[in-house]
Design a protein around this motif. Structure first.
Motif, PDB file in Angstrom:
ATOM      1  N   PRO A  80       0.806  -1.223   0.000  1.00 35.70           N
ATOM      2  CA  PRO A  80       0.000   0.000   0.000  1.00 35.70           C
ATOM      3  C   PRO A  80       0.845   1.282   0.000  1.00 35.70           C
ATOM      4  O   PRO A  80       0.609   2.190  -0.804  1.00 35.70           O
ATOM      5  CB  PRO A  80      -0.817  -0.133   1.288  1.00 35.70           C
ATOM      6  N   ALA A  81       1.849   1.343   0.872  1.00 39.42           N
ATOM      7  CA  ALA A  81       2.682   2.547   0.922  1.00 39.42           C
ATOM      8  C   ALA A  81       3.542   2.674  -0.332  1.00 39.42           C
ATOM      9  O   ALA A  81       3.700   3.758  -0.891  1.00 39.42           O
ATOM     10  CB  ALA A  81       3.555   2.521   2.170  1.00 39.42           C
ATOM     11  N   GLY A  82       4.082   1.527  -0.763  1.00 39.51           N
ATOM     12  CA  GLY A  82       4.941   1.565  -1.940  1.00 39.51           C
ATOM     13  C   GLY A  82       4.193   1.976  -3.195  1.00 39.51           C
ATOM     14  O   GLY A  82       4.736   2.683  -4.065  1.00 39.51           O
ATOM     15  N   THR A  83       2.950   1.555  -3.319  1.00 36.84           N
ATOM     16  CA  THR A  83       2.165   1.918  -4.498  1.00 36.84           C
ATOM     17  C   THR A  83       1.931   3.426  -4.556  1.00 36.84           C
ATOM     18  O   THR A  83       1.967   4.031  -5.633  1.00 36.84           O
ATOM     19  CB  THR A  83       0.816   1.174  -4.479  1.00 36.84           C
ATOM     20  N   LEU A  95       3.075   3.403 -10.006  1.00 35.28           N
ATOM     21  CA  LEU A  95       3.267   2.665 -11.267  1.00 35.28           C
ATOM     22  C   LEU A  95       1.963   2.499 -12.034  1.00 35.28           C
ATOM     23  O   LEU A  95       1.970   2.238 -13.246  1.00 35.28           O
ATOM     24  CB  LEU A  95       3.891   1.303 -10.970  1.00 35.28           C
ATOM     25  N   ASN A  96       0.839   2.650 -11.370  1.00 39.23           N
ATOM     26  CA  ASN A  96      -0.455   2.522 -12.047  1.00 39.23           C
ATOM     27  C   ASN A  96      -0.997   3.868 -12.525  1.00 39.23           C
ATOM     28  O   ASN A  96      -2.091   3.953 -13.071  1.00 39.23           O
ATOM     29  CB  ASN A  96      -1.469   1.836 -11.133  1.00 39.23           C
ATOM     30  N   VAL A  99      -5.223   8.710  -4.589  1.00 38.97           N
ATOM     31  CA  VAL A  99      -6.007   7.499  -4.817  1.00 38.97           C
ATOM     32  C   VAL A  99      -5.287   6.285  -4.258  1.00 38.97           C
ATOM     33  O   VAL A  99      -5.898   5.400  -3.638  1.00 38.97           O
ATOM     34  CB  VAL A  99      -6.293   7.318  -6.320  1.00 38.97           C
ATOM     35  N   ASN A 100      -3.980   6.227  -4.450  1.00 40.19           N
ATOM     36  CA  ASN A 100      -3.228   5.053  -4.002  1.00 40.19           C
ATOM     37  C   ASN A 100      -3.091   4.986  -2.488  1.00 40.19           C
ATOM     38  O   ASN A 100      -2.878   3.903  -1.939  1.00 40.19           O
ATOM     39  CB  ASN A 100      -1.847   5.038  -4.657  1.00 40.19           C
ATOM     40  N   CYS A 156      -5.780   0.414  -0.725  1.00 41.67           N
ATOM     41  CA  CYS A 156      -4.625  -0.333  -0.198  1.00 41.67           C
ATOM     42  C   CYS A 156      -4.360  -1.564  -1.075  1.00 41.67           C
ATOM     43  O   CYS A 156      -5.082  -2.566  -0.985  1.00 41.67           O
ATOM     44  CB  CYS A 156      -4.892  -0.762   1.242  1.00 41.67           C
ATOM     45  N   TYR A 157      -3.373  -1.494  -1.883  1.00 38.92           N
ATOM     46  CA  TYR A 157      -3.078  -2.536  -2.881  1.00 38.92           C
ATOM     47  C   TYR A 157      -1.823  -3.320  -2.492  1.00 38.92           C
ATOM     48  O   TYR A 157      -0.781  -2.737  -2.203  1.00 38.92           O
ATOM     49  CB  TYR A 157      -2.886  -1.868  -4.246  1.00 38.92           C
TER      50      TYR A 157
END
Length: 313
Positions: A78-81, A86-87, A93-94, A98-99
């Motif tokens: 989640p934090a890295g995204t 990259l998306n 939004v990221n 939480c991805y």
């Protein structure tokens, strides 16, 4: 002569399939729609036993043989995204969504798994005479891979050799005999029928995940017992240890004669490292088995999650 051998020779030959020159399923051809429907009709789905084991970093594996250990890595957090973007969704939004995503790396014979017919052969050939010269590419075999293993719906029969001997676990390198298998069946009043999946319990899984007690010098089927059990018309053989057969080999010409017999000579896939402790505890010796491997094209084995449901009647 290697340690554990007795001077006997296995004398195993690659078999030609009775199902034709293109067959890659072997004994799995014995699984029929009628047989599957009949066994499902008897299944008591109110109780489902999961016969698989967890995959985790540090789990017992075949590292000593040069194979990689099980590894899992996060490829997205989640934090890295939010930082990487990259998306191209943007930081706001990221941070809201939480991805997470991960990557798994392992030997295909790690944990509860099934051996494909291309896993072992004799003199450059695998089951049904497929040769390495014509059917082995740069990445994998083009014949006999895991993608040819259909979903397995069959009658499972537990041959609990440990309980028959009155022990929690058979001794290291104990070679299970034909008489042991017959006694295990006699104790439960069952017999093996065409298309059954035979589960042989040694008791080793009671020590999981202690690799020092689970892996190495396994009690398992002697070659005579392996040949006897395939003579009963089974579709698959399974056990609660790493190779179904006894180790070290009792035969000077073959370091895993049971594998060569089951896979190359009998066309019978092998399921290994199955958790049979709950079935043994509850006295469930006959059950409906449902299991399916990941369809890894050309792979010599695949992870498997076998499920067992007791039978009615």
């Amino acid at each position: 002569m290697t340690a554990g051998t007795t001077g006997k020779r296995a004398g195993i030959q690659v078999a030609t399939s009775p199902y034709g020159p293109d067959d890659q399923k072997g004994a799995l051809n014995l699984l029929t729609p009628a047989g599957q429907a009949a066994i499902l009709a008897r299944a008591d789905a109110s109780t489902v036993y999961d016969l698989s084991i967890d995959y985790f970093v540090g789990m017992p594996s075949f590292q000593a043989a040069g194979d990689p250990s099980y590894q899992i890595y996060l490829s997205h957090t989640p934090a890295g995204t939010a930082v990487d973007n990259l998306n191209n969704a943007g930081a706001e939004v990221n941070r809201h969504v939480c991805y997470s995503g991960d990557v798994i790396f392992m030997y295909t014979h790690t944990g509860t798994h099934i051996d494909s017919l291309n896993h072992f052969g004799v003199d450059g050939k695998i089951y049904n005479g497929f040769t390495a010269e014509e059917n082995l590419g740069s990445r994998h075999w083009t014949k006999g891979g895991a993608e040819n293993i259909p979903p397995i719906v069959a009658r499972g029969v537990l041959l609990d050799v440990a309980t028959t001997h009155g022990v929690d676990c058979l001794p290291d390198s104990y070679a299970i005999t034909v008489e042991d298998l017959e006694s295990a069946l006699s104790r439960t009043g069952l017999h093996l029928a065409e298309g059954d999946v035979a589960f042989v319990r040694t008791g080793r899984m009671r020590y999981w995940p202690d690799g020092g007690k689970v892996l190495g010098n396994p009690p398992g089927l002697s070659l005579d017992a392996a040949r006897w059990i395939t003579d009963q018309g089974i579709s698959v053989v399974a056990s609660d240890q790493e190779c179904v057969e006894v180790g070290p080999s009792e035969h000077e010409d073959n370091w895993l004669p049971g594998h060569c017999h089951f896979l190359a000579e009998a066309g019978v896939p092998m399921i290994e490292l199955v958790n049979l402790e709950e079935l043994a505890r509850d006295g469930v010796d006959e059950f409906c088995l449902i299991a399916a491997p990941i369809r890894l094209r050309g792979a010599s084995g695949s992870p498997l999650r076998p499920l067992a449901m007791p039978l009615r009647g």
